[in-house]
Design a protein around this motif. Structure first.
Motif, mmCIF file in Angstrom:
data_model
loop_
_atom_site.group_PDB
_atom_site.id
_atom_site.type_symbol
_atom_site.label_atom_id
_atom_site.label_comp_id
_atom_site.label_asym_id
_atom_site.label_seq_id
_atom_site.Cartn_x
_atom_site.Cartn_y
_atom_site.Cartn_z
ATOM 1 N N LYS A 151 -0.621 0.093 -4.088
ATOM 2 C CA LYS A 151 -2.062 0.278 -4.202
ATOM 3 C C LYS A 151 -2.538 1.291 -3.178
ATOM 4 N N SER B 228 0.845 -1.194 0.000
ATOM 5 C CA SER B 228 0.000 0.000 0.000
ATOM 6 C C SER B 228 0.885 1.250 0.000
ATOM 7 N N ASN C 52 -6.959 3.288 -12.453
ATOM 8 C CA ASN C 52 -8.147 2.901 -11.715
ATOM 9 C C ASN C 52 -8.751 1.643 -12.343
ATOM 10 N N PRO C 53 -8.395 0.444 -11.838
ATOM 11 C CA PRO C 53 -9.036 -0.767 -12.357
ATOM 12 C C PRO C 53 -10.543 -0.711 -12.086
ATOM 13 N N ASP D 290 -12.986 -2.904 -11.681
ATOM 14 C CA ASP D 290 -13.645 -3.861 -10.782
ATOM 15 C C ASP D 290 -13.018 -3.920 -9.404
ATOM 16 N N GLU D 291 -12.111 -3.017 -9.073
ATOM 17 C CA GLU D 291 -11.409 -3.061 -7.793
ATOM 18 C C GLU D 291 -11.769 -1.851 -6.936
ATOM 19 N N VAL D 292 -11.523 -1.967 -5.636
ATOM 20 C CA VAL D 292 -11.796 -0.860 -4.711
ATOM 21 C C VAL D 292 -10.546 -0.023 -4.442
ATOM 22 N N TYR D 293 -9.478 -0.284 -5.183
ATOM 23 C CA TYR D 293 -8.240 0.459 -4.992
ATOM 24 C C TYR D 293 -7.724 0.982 -6.326
ATOM 25 N N SER D 294 -6.852 1.961 -6.265
ATOM 26 C CA SER D 294 -6.146 2.483 -7.432
ATOM 27 C C SER D 294 -4.714 1.965 -7.392
ATOM 28 N N LEU E 142 -6.250 2.769 -1.503
ATOM 29 C CA LEU E 142 -7.694 2.643 -1.402
ATOM 30 C C LEU E 142 -8.373 3.919 -1.842
#
Length: 56
Positions: A53, A3, A34-35, A37-41, A55
């Motif tokens: 990564k 992270s 910014n993927p 389907d994910e909750v993170y960048s 959040l």
């Protein structure tokens, strides 16, 4: 992939005067992806290719 908080604590990342994240090794500003389907960048160094990564 670590992270961005861990990267800042370990000295792998730094912040400049405008609070932008910089790679400590290359001294370059990180690019952001910014993927969908994910909750993170994903923050990536353009020179060395290391990734962190962050959040959203």
């Amino acid at each position: 992939m670590k992270s961005t908080r861990k990267g800042l604590r370990k000295g792998e990342l730094e912040k400049d005067n405008y609070e932008r994240l910089l790679c400590a090794e290359c001294d370059k500003s990180l690019a952001k992806e910014n993927p969908p389907d994910e909750v993170y960048s994903v923050r990536r160094c353009p020179d060395c290719g290391r990734e962190w990564k962050e959040l959203r």
